[in-house]
Design a protein around this motif. Structure first.
Motif, PDB file in Angstrom:
ATOM      1  N   ALA A 107      53.514  60.476  53.968  1.00 34.27           N
ATOM      2  CA  ALA A 107      52.864  61.487  53.336  1.00 34.27           C
ATOM      3  C   ALA A 107      52.203  62.616  54.645  1.00 34.27           C
ATOM      4  O   ALA A 107      52.336  63.770  54.132  1.00 34.27           O
ATOM      5  CB  ALA A 107      51.716  61.012  52.618  1.00 34.27           C
ATOM      6  N   LEU A 108      51.982  62.152  55.617  1.00 33.51           N
ATOM      7  CA  LEU A 108      51.325  62.907  56.639  1.00 33.51           C
ATOM      8  C   LEU A 108      52.577  63.407  57.563  1.00 33.51           C
ATOM      9  O   LEU A 108      52.397  64.877  57.552  1.00 33.51           O
ATOM     10  CB  LEU A 108      50.704  62.217  57.932  1.00 33.51           C
ATOM     11  N   ASP A 109      53.993  63.063  57.486  1.00 33.96           N
ATOM     12  CA  ASP A 109      54.998  63.715  57.970  1.00 33.96           C
ATOM     13  C   ASP A 109      55.124  64.851  57.083  1.00 33.96           C
ATOM     14  O   ASP A 109      55.634  66.046  57.516  1.00 33.96           O
ATOM     15  CB  ASP A 109      56.112  62.950  57.986  1.00 33.96           C
ATOM     16  N   GLU A 110      55.213  64.829  55.666  1.00 35.08           N
ATOM     17  CA  GLU A 110      55.345  65.868  54.661  1.00 35.08           C
ATOM     18  C   GLU A 110      54.483  67.094  54.748  1.00 35.08           C
ATOM     19  O   GLU A 110      54.693  68.232  54.499  1.00 35.08           O
ATOM     20  CB  GLU A 110      55.205  65.298  53.385  1.00 35.08           C
ATOM     21  N   LEU A 111      53.360  66.716  55.449  1.00 36.32           N
ATOM     22  CA  LEU A 111      52.196  67.898  55.596  1.00 36.32           C
ATOM     23  C   LEU A 111      52.409  68.496  56.930  1.00 36.32           C
ATOM     24  O   LEU A 111      51.771  69.503  57.115  1.00 36.32           O
ATOM     25  CB  LEU A 111      50.944  67.246  55.380  1.00 36.32           C
ATOM     26  N   THR A 112      53.160  67.998  57.798  1.00 35.12           N
ATOM     27  CA  THR A 112      53.452  68.716  59.164  1.00 35.12           C
ATOM     28  C   THR A 112      54.414  69.664  58.937  1.00 35.12           C
ATOM     29  O   THR A 112      55.431  69.308  58.595  1.00 35.12           O
ATOM     30  CB  THR A 112      53.626  67.578  60.067  1.00 35.12           C
TER      31      THR A 112
END
Length: 103
Positions: free
Chosen positions: A97-102
């Motif tokens: 999920a964090l990767d998708e926000l980057t």
């Protein structure tokens, strides 16, 4: 089920307040249990079914009791029937999920 817990003695008689020997005794109980586990600077998390996890928490608490006149125990549980491997899977989902926000 995941259970994160912290157990520490009080009334140890040590001036510096250090409880690392007692915590080591508790973590040894957890590691010897064979259940999936992870320890960080604040908590140890164990994965298993209700009875096996709480048996280990009880044994770890008893191990710490030898180091002081009182024991403090803090617990947090994630009870999700039908799921296993969540000790690592929850973190993997978070990282994705964090990767998708980057950008």
């Amino acid at each position: 089920m995941l259970v994160a817990f912290s157990v520490a003695p009080s009334g140890t008689g040590h001036d510096d307040g250090s409880v690392h020997d007692a915590v080591a005794a508790a973590v040894k109980v957890v590691r010897d249990s064979g259940l999936p586990n992870q320890t960080d600077s604040m908590f140890t998390t164990i994965e298993g079914d209700w009875d096996e996890v709480f048996a280990v928490v009880k044994q770890a608490t008893e191990a710490v009791a030898a180091f002081g006149s009182r024991v403090s125990l803090v617990l947090k549980a994630d009870i999700r029937p039908g799921y296993s491997g969540e000790l690592t899977a929850k973190v993997e989902r978070l990282e994705a999920a964090l990767d998708e926000l980057t950008p």
